[in-house]
Design a protein around this motif. Structure first.
Motif, PDB file in Angstrom:
ATOM      1  N   THR A  59       8.288   0.642  14.329  1.00 42.68           N
ATOM      2  CA  THR A  59       7.271   1.409  15.032  1.00 42.68           C
ATOM      3  C   THR A  59       6.326   0.387  15.639  1.00 42.68           C
ATOM      4  N   VAL A  60       6.089   0.502  16.929  1.00 42.91           N
ATOM      5  CA  VAL A  60       5.214  -0.435  17.631  1.00 42.91           C
ATOM      6  C   VAL A  60       3.952   0.308  18.049  1.00 42.91           C
ATOM      7  N   ASN A  61       2.809  -0.225  17.642  1.00 37.89           N
ATOM      8  CA  ASN A  61       1.520   0.261  18.131  1.00 37.89           C
ATOM      9  C   ASN A  61       1.147  -0.664  19.282  1.00 37.89           C
ATOM     10  N   LEU A  62       1.242  -0.135  20.503  1.00 37.14           N
ATOM     11  CA  LEU A  62       1.095  -0.941  21.707  1.00 37.14           C
ATOM     12  C   LEU A  62      -0.205  -0.620  22.429  1.00 37.14           C
ATOM     13  N   GLN A  63      -0.954  -1.673  22.737  1.00 38.02           N
ATOM     14  CA  GLN A  63      -2.171  -1.552  23.543  1.00 38.02           C
ATOM     15  C   GLN A  63      -1.877  -2.193  24.894  1.00 38.02           C
ATOM     16  N   LEU A  64      -1.855  -1.378  25.949  1.00 41.64           N
ATOM     17  CA  LEU A  64      -1.618  -1.897  27.296  1.00 41.64           C
ATOM     18  C   LEU A  64      -2.905  -2.442  27.891  1.00 41.64           C
ATOM     19  N   PRO A  65      -2.798  -3.346  28.867  1.00 41.16           N
ATOM     20  CA  PRO A  65      -4.006  -3.903  29.483  1.00 41.16           C
ATOM     21  C   PRO A  65      -4.836  -2.817  30.165  1.00 41.16           C
TER      22      PRO A  65
END
Length: 109
Positions: free
Chosen positions: A50-56
């Motif tokens: 599971t990836v918790n991704l914060q985009l720019p």
């Protein structure tokens, strides 16, 4: 009684700080979408993550279900960053892919 299989998903937190980093991390050749995530953690091909991704420039955190399809070990040639390639899986895969591609398309050249 049959044995139950326990699915241990590893959680990876990944903050992408610029469109350049997103462009370098995104794997457009993966049908459902994918990302290369730099990490020192050990994985095997096919591991669920599971990836918790914060985009720019985005406030919301994207949660991506995926599986490991690529591994770059810590001792890779040419000083390549160690990490894993994740193929997006699950019902939100296409939505996440579209959000990432939209961010890349809207970034200034």
């Amino acid at each position: 009684m049959p044995d139950s299989i326990t699915d241990h998903k590893t959680i990876l937190n990944y903050t992408i700080s610029s469109e350049l980093e997103l462009n370098l991390s995104y794997m457009p050749f993966i049908t459902e979408g994918g990302l290369f995530i730099p990490t020192e953690q050990s994985f095997a091909l096919g591991d669920s993550v599971t990836v918790n991704l914060q985009l720019p420039a985005k406030n919301e955190l994207l949660t991506i279900e995926g599986k490991v399809i690529w591994i770059t070990p810590a001792n890779a040639l040419h000083n390549a960053l160690p990490g894993v390639g994740i193929e997006f899986t699950g019902q939100d895969a296409q939505t996440i892919r579209a959000q990432i591609e939209g961010t890349l398309q809207n970034s200034p050249e």
